[in-house]
Design a protein around this motif. Structure first.
Motif, PDB file in Angstrom:
ATOM      1  N   THR A  75       1.155 -16.870 -40.851  1.00  0.00           N
ATOM      2  CA  THR A  75       0.076 -17.831 -40.594  1.00  0.00           C
ATOM      3  C   THR A  75       0.153 -18.996 -41.559  1.00  0.00           C
ATOM      4  O   THR A  75      -0.033 -20.155 -41.183  1.00  0.00           O
ATOM      5  N   ARG A  76       0.429 -18.706 -42.816  1.00  0.00           N
ATOM      6  CA  ARG A  76       0.537 -19.751 -43.836  1.00  0.00           C
ATOM      7  C   ARG A  76       1.684 -20.715 -43.503  1.00  0.00           C
ATOM      8  O   ARG A  76       1.547 -21.939 -43.607  1.00  0.00           O
ATOM      9  N   HIS A  77       2.821 -20.164 -43.101  1.00  0.00           N
ATOM     10  CA  HIS A  77       3.970 -21.001 -42.738  1.00  0.00           C
ATOM     11  C   HIS A  77       3.625 -21.911 -41.558  1.00  0.00           C
ATOM     12  O   HIS A  77       3.981 -23.096 -41.549  1.00  0.00           O
ATOM     13  N   ILE A  78       2.961 -21.350 -40.562  1.00  0.00           N
ATOM     14  CA  ILE A  78       2.619 -22.112 -39.355  1.00  0.00           C
ATOM     15  C   ILE A  78       1.611 -23.208 -39.669  1.00  0.00           C
ATOM     16  O   ILE A  78       1.739 -24.349 -39.212  1.00  0.00           O
ATOM     17  N   ALA A  79       0.606 -22.883 -40.481  1.00  0.00           N
ATOM     18  CA  ALA A  79      -0.421 -23.869 -40.833  1.00  0.00           C
ATOM     19  C   ALA A  79       0.140 -25.008 -41.670  1.00  0.00           C
ATOM     20  O   ALA A  79      -0.308 -26.153 -41.569  1.00  0.00           O
ATOM     21  N   ASP A  80       1.151 -24.704 -42.505  1.00  0.00           N
ATOM     22  CA  ASP A  80       1.722 -25.712 -43.393  1.00  0.00           C
ATOM     23  C   ASP A  80       2.798 -26.560 -42.732  1.00  0.00           C
ATOM     24  O   ASP A  80       3.225 -27.566 -43.295  1.00  0.00           O
ATOM     25  N   ASP A  81       3.263 -26.138 -41.563  1.00  0.00           N
ATOM     26  CA  ASP A  81       4.337 -26.860 -40.866  1.00  0.00           C
ATOM     27  C   ASP A  81       3.722 -27.942 -39.974  1.00  0.00           C
ATOM     28  O   ASP A  81       3.136 -27.644 -38.936  1.00  0.00           O
ATOM     29  N   GLY A  82       3.862 -29.171 -40.383  1.00  0.00           N
ATOM     30  CA  GLY A  82       3.284 -30.278 -39.636  1.00  0.00           C
ATOM     31  C   GLY A  82       3.856 -30.459 -38.244  1.00  0.00           C
ATOM     32  O   GLY A  82       3.256 -31.146 -37.400  1.00  0.00           O
ATOM     33  N   SER A  83       5.006 -29.856 -37.973  1.00  0.00           N
ATOM     34  CA  SER A  83       5.631 -29.998 -36.648  1.00  0.00           C
ATOM     35  C   SER A  83       5.086 -28.978 -35.646  1.00  0.00           C
ATOM     36  O   SER A  83       5.389 -29.055 -34.457  1.00  0.00           O
ATOM     37  N   ILE A  84       4.290 -28.025 -36.124  1.00  0.00           N
ATOM     38  CA  ILE A  84       3.744 -26.985 -35.246  1.00  0.00           C
ATOM     39  C   ILE A  84       2.278 -27.273 -34.956  1.00  0.00           C
ATOM     40  O   ILE A  84       1.470 -27.418 -35.864  1.00  0.00           O
ATOM     41  N   ASP A  85       1.947 -27.351 -33.690  1.00  0.00           N
ATOM     42  CA  ASP A  85       0.557 -27.573 -33.277  1.00  0.00           C
ATOM     43  C   ASP A  85       0.075 -26.341 -32.532  1.00  0.00           C
ATOM     44  O   ASP A  85      -0.092 -26.345 -31.314  1.00  0.00           O
TER      45      ASP A  85
END
Length: 231
Positions: A75-85
């Motif tokens: 979840t942390r990786h996904i939230a921090d990745d600006g390319s993932i919406d």
């Protein structure tokens, strides 16, 4: 969800759980529900992050305890990745209360329990896909209890987030209601204002407090001391 022409587009869901039987059960439920489609599955957090980048789901149904990488780290990786919406809906059990606070801070948009009735799970997915956070009163109570446990021995207060002093009195009042797990409709009824007015207040709160979503507002309200839970 709707595209630019107003036609309905299915909510794309990625199912993440290390148990194949659980994933299969979710897939059957979602694939037979109007407006939802399963775009993929993952059996650990690391695979979920890769699948998220490749498949572009709208929602991830995320288990917490998994090998390789757990649901919190994913979840942390996904939230921090600006390319993932994509938004993360944590699927947890009642015995994992200690993870609720950590998952919210990591960027989760809501929680459902594994014993949630199917119709409630489907509703939860649609709520989160629509941009809301899902914090039921039951989960909010657990969140508060965990916050109290974590802060009971703290001697120094948490530093207030930037933007807190810029909130209007009504925005602070709305933030308190959000922290209590109230929906926009419930807040509108409480203050006897329109739903659009509440949405505007929430939007301004998100902007002023640099919060990713409604769930982050709940964490902020407790951490800054605006809401003080009973001990």
């Amino acid at each position: 969800m709707a595209d630019t022409e107003g036609t309905t587009v299915p909510v794309r869901v990625l199912v993440v759980d290390d148990e194949a039987l659980v994933r299969a059960g979710f897939r059957v439920l979602l694939e037979t529900s109007p407006g939802l489609t399963v775009v993929g599955e993952a059996d650990n957090g690391a695979t979920a992050v890769r699948q998220c980048r490749a498949l572009r789901p709208d929602i991830l149904l995320m288990d917490i305890r998994m090998p390789v990488m757990d649901g919190l780290e994913a979840t942390r990786h996904i939230a921090d990745d600006g390319s993932i919406d994509a938004r993360v809906l944590i699927v947890t059990t009642f015995g994992e209360d200690e993870h609720v606070f950590a998952a919210l801070r990591a960027g989760a948009s809501g929680f459902v329990l594994k014993d949630t009735p199917p119709e409630d799970l489907l509703s939860a997915i649609r709520v989160v896909a629509g941009g809301e956070a899902l914090l039921t009163p039951r989960v909010t109570t657990r969140l508060v209890a965990e916050f109290v446990r974590r802060t009971s021995g703290r001697k120094t207060p948490v530093t207030a987030p930037e933007g807190l002093d810029d909130l209007t009195e009504r925005e602070r009042e709305v933030l308190v209601q959000v922290a209590a797990g109230k929906s926009n409709a419930e807040i509108a009824d409480h203050f006897i204002v329109s739903l659009n007015t509440v949405k505007t207040h929430v939007s301004r709160l998100l902007s002023k407090l640099s919060a990713r979503d409604r769930a982050q507002l709940v964490v902020c309200a407790y951490e800054c001391g605006l809401v003080v839970p009973e001990r």
